[in-house]
Design an enzyme around this catalytic site. Structure first.
Site, PDB file in Angstrom:
ATOM      1  N   ARG A  12      -3.113  -1.209   1.360  1.00 56.76           N
ATOM      2  CA  ARG A  12      -2.853  -2.044   0.194  1.00 56.76           C
ATOM      3  C   ARG A  12      -1.670  -2.971   0.445  1.00 56.76           C
ATOM      4  NH1 ARG A  12      -2.350  -0.944  -6.043  1.00 56.76           N
ATOM      5  NH2 ARG A  12      -0.565  -2.225  -6.490  1.00 56.76           N
ATOM      6  N   ARG A  57      -4.238  -8.456  -4.285  1.00 54.97           N
ATOM      7  CA  ARG A  57      -4.116  -7.139  -3.652  1.00 54.97           C
ATOM      8  C   ARG A  57      -5.418  -6.724  -2.982  1.00 54.97           C
ATOM      9  NH1 ARG A  57      -2.549  -4.965  -8.594  1.00 54.97           N
ATOM     10  NH2 ARG A  57      -1.011  -6.610  -8.613  1.00 54.97           N
ATOM     11  N   ASP A 105      -6.754  -1.971  -5.743  1.00 53.58           N
ATOM     12  CA  ASP A 105      -6.040  -1.431  -6.887  1.00 53.58           C
ATOM     13  C   ASP A 105      -6.919  -0.342  -7.475  1.00 53.58           C
ATOM     14  OD1 ASP A 105      -3.803  -1.657  -8.415  1.00 53.58           O
ATOM     15  OD2 ASP A 105      -4.532  -3.325  -9.627  1.00 53.58           O
ATOM     16  N   ASP A 115      -6.872   2.184 -10.679  1.00 55.27           N
ATOM     17  CA  ASP A 115      -6.160   2.547 -11.907  1.00 55.27           C
ATOM     18  C   ASP A 115      -6.824   3.748 -12.547  1.00 55.27           C
ATOM     19  OD1 ASP A 115      -4.259   0.497 -11.874  1.00 55.27           O
ATOM     20  OD2 ASP A 115      -5.633  -0.918 -12.845  1.00 55.27           O
TER      21      ASP A 115
HETATM   22  N1  ROI Z   1      -7.439  -9.684 -12.772  1.00 49.43           N
HETATM   23  C1  ROI Z   1      -8.709  -9.311 -12.570  1.00 49.43           C
HETATM   24  N2  ROI Z   1      -9.682 -10.135 -12.946  1.00 49.43           N
HETATM   25  N3  ROI Z   1      -9.039  -8.119 -12.014  1.00 49.43           N
HETATM   26  C2  ROI Z   1      -8.083  -7.240 -11.622  1.00 49.43           C
HETATM   27  O1  ROI Z   1      -8.418  -6.147 -11.115  1.00 49.43           O
HETATM   28  C3  ROI Z   1      -6.733  -7.586 -11.823  1.00 49.43           C
HETATM   29  N4  ROI Z   1      -5.735  -6.745 -11.475  1.00 49.43           N
HETATM   30  C4  ROI Z   1      -4.480  -7.042 -11.673  1.00 49.43           C
HETATM   31  C5  ROI Z   1      -4.032  -8.360 -12.254  1.00 49.43           C
HETATM   32  C6  ROI Z   1      -3.199  -9.091 -11.239  1.00 49.43           C
HETATM   33  C7  ROI Z   1      -3.229  -8.079 -13.527  1.00 49.43           C
HETATM   34  N5  ROI Z   1      -5.145  -9.198 -12.610  1.00 49.43           N
HETATM   35  C8  ROI Z   1      -6.444  -8.837 -12.393  1.00 49.43           C
HETATM   36  O2  ROI Z   1      -3.542  -6.155 -11.362  1.00 49.43           O
END
Ligand code: ROI
Length: 164
Positions: free
Chosen positions: A88, A97, A100, A102
């Protein structure tokens, strides 16, 4: 750490660097190999315009449902280790990135600690989370409201189904 019972949790995946479709597909496969955890459903892959700074590539997003005997923090540890294994890189806050992951929610747990807030505080506003979640868990409720109700309050964001 092992939780006493199996819990259903939802994980959001996102990538906009280094072959995002592949990053998300590989991460879904890796989720299925986590200890004490099975993937029970996964959404399609969605292409989505970035939330946050606009001078970055579009994202590929998906959501997976898992059942796990890991505690919430043990599952978070595993997700963060997986992000690291995908090398990452995150160049700036809310910037691009490679991967990610979550932890969106874990059973009906409400938690607010320095490391982890559940449900994920941003998730009700993010189309790139709510739409894939509605695909795999249409009857899920968040803070007492159905996903259909949450959908009405989403910020404007371009999102399209990319691949099954
Ligand atoms: N925007 C989108 N469309 N998808 C994401 O996974 C995503 N992840 C983030 C930020 C940068 C806030 N924006 C994102 O962390």
């Amino acid at each position: 750490m092992r939780a006493a019972h199996e819990a259903v949790a939802y994980v959001g995946l996102g990538s906009n660097l280094d072959g995002p479709v592949d990053q998300v597909r590989r991460a879904l496969e890796a989720l299925a190999r986590l200890p004490l955890t099975s993937v029970t459903a996964r959404s399609s892959l969605y292409g989505s315009a970035p939330i946050g700074p606009q001078d970055q590539p579009d994202f590929v997003n998906a959501v997976a449902a898992v059942t796990t005997r890991l505690s919430p923090l043990a599952l978070l540890d595993q997700l963060q280790a997986l992000e690291q294994r995908h090398r990452r890189v995150r160049q700036r806050h809310w910037g691009p990135r490679t991967l990610d992951l979550d932890l969106l929610c874990y059973a009906d747990l409400h938690l607010s600690t320095s490391r982890l807030t559940l449900p994920h505080p941003e998730m009700p506003h993010r189309r790139f989370v709510i739409e894939p979640l509605a695909e795999i868990a249409p009857s899920l409720t968040l803070a007492g409201a159905s996903l259909t109700a949450w959908r009405k309050h989403l910020c404007d964001q371009t999102l399209h189904r990319l691949a099954p």
